[in-house]
Scaffold this motif. Structure first.
Motif, PDB file in Angstrom:
ATOM      1  N   SER A 150     152.348  57.162 -23.411  1.00  0.00           N
ATOM      2  CA  SER A 150     151.569  58.274 -23.347  1.00  0.00           C
ATOM      3  C   SER A 150     149.958  57.976 -22.941  1.00  0.00           C
ATOM      4  CB  SER A 150     151.225  59.662 -24.289  1.00  0.00           C
ATOM      5  OG  SER A 150     150.491  59.762 -24.626  1.00  0.00           O
ATOM      6  N   ASP A 195     146.715  59.696 -22.749  1.00  0.00           N
ATOM      7  CA  ASP A 195     146.134  59.578 -23.727  1.00  0.00           C
ATOM      8  C   ASP A 195     146.708  59.581 -25.378  1.00  0.00           C
ATOM      9  OD1 ASP A 195     144.099  60.243 -24.996  1.00  0.00           O
ATOM     10  OD2 ASP A 195     143.643  62.193 -23.877  1.00  0.00           O
ATOM     11  N   ARG A 196     146.527  58.741 -26.117  1.00  0.00           N
ATOM     12  CA  ARG A 196     146.657  59.078 -27.839  1.00  0.00           C
ATOM     13  C   ARG A 196     146.481  60.298 -28.553  1.00  0.00           C
ATOM     14  NH1 ARG A 196     145.600  54.201 -30.922  1.00  0.00           N
ATOM     15  NH2 ARG A 196     146.961  52.817 -29.687  1.00  0.00           N
ATOM     16  N   GLU A 197     145.625  60.843 -27.153  1.00  0.00           N
ATOM     17  CA  GLU A 197     144.984  62.438 -28.158  1.00  0.00           C
ATOM     18  C   GLU A 197     146.318  63.576 -27.383  1.00  0.00           C
ATOM     19  OE1 GLU A 197     143.086  62.297 -30.792  1.00  0.00           O
ATOM     20  OE2 GLU A 197     142.574  60.337 -30.657  1.00  0.00           O
ATOM     21  N   ASP A 198     146.517  63.194 -26.734  1.00  0.00           N
ATOM     22  CA  ASP A 198     147.721  63.689 -25.302  1.00  0.00           C
ATOM     23  C   ASP A 198     148.602  64.144 -26.544  1.00  0.00           C
ATOM     24  OD1 ASP A 198     148.327  65.936 -24.149  1.00  0.00           O
ATOM     25  OD2 ASP A 198     148.669  64.459 -22.195  1.00  0.00           O
ATOM     26  N   PRO A 199     149.592  65.144 -27.162  1.00  0.00           N
ATOM     27  CA  PRO A 199     150.748  65.185 -27.588  1.00  0.00           C
ATOM     28  C   PRO A 199     151.720  64.587 -26.956  1.00  0.00           C
ATOM     29  CG  PRO A 199     150.032  67.431 -27.767  1.00  0.00           C
ATOM     30  CD  PRO A 199     148.681  66.503 -27.600  1.00  0.00           C
TER      31      PRO A 199
END
Length: 120
Positions: free
Chosen positions: A105, A107-111
């Motif tokens: 991904s 962004d790690r925060e983006d599922p």
């Protein structure tokens, strides 16, 4: 995301004298042409495939990697755990294939949403 990935691939290949004008293609020959050009400049050719699936069906690089087994090193990234046994089976011939059961991904925060074909 696609434009960033395409830009990174283009920059990397330019170091080896390979220039790509279009990266978003559905034609498997497009990918093998790029790989043939790259392998003529550098051996072994290190390949990372994100979303390897089962490693064979609808895979634009499977036949190339099989034909150039001795000149390639490959990392196969597949997030779906149920596909890993198939991936291992389809690449058992390749001594340097490394299989990673992870998702990629920006962004790690983006599922990350994953889709698959029904088991039936």
């Amino acid at each position: 995301m696609k434009s960033l990935l395409a830009s990174l691939v283009k920059q990397s290949l330019r170091r080896f004298g390979i220039d790509i004008h279009y990266i978003d293609r559905d034609d498997p020959e497009f990918y093998t042409d790029i790989l043939r050009g790259a392998i003529s400049v550098k051996k072994p050719l290190n390949i990372v495939q994100i979303g390897a699936n089962d490693g064979k069906y609808w895979d634009p690089i499977y036949d190339f990697v099989k034909a150039y087994e001795d000149s390639t090193s490959i990392i196969l990234v597949e997030p779906q755990e149920k596909l890993i046994p198939h991936l291992k089976e389809n690449y058992r011939y390749h001594s340097s294939a490394e299989i990673v059961n992870k998702a990629v991904s920006v962004d790690r925060e983006d599922p990350v949403e994953l889709y698959r074909i029904k088991q039936k």
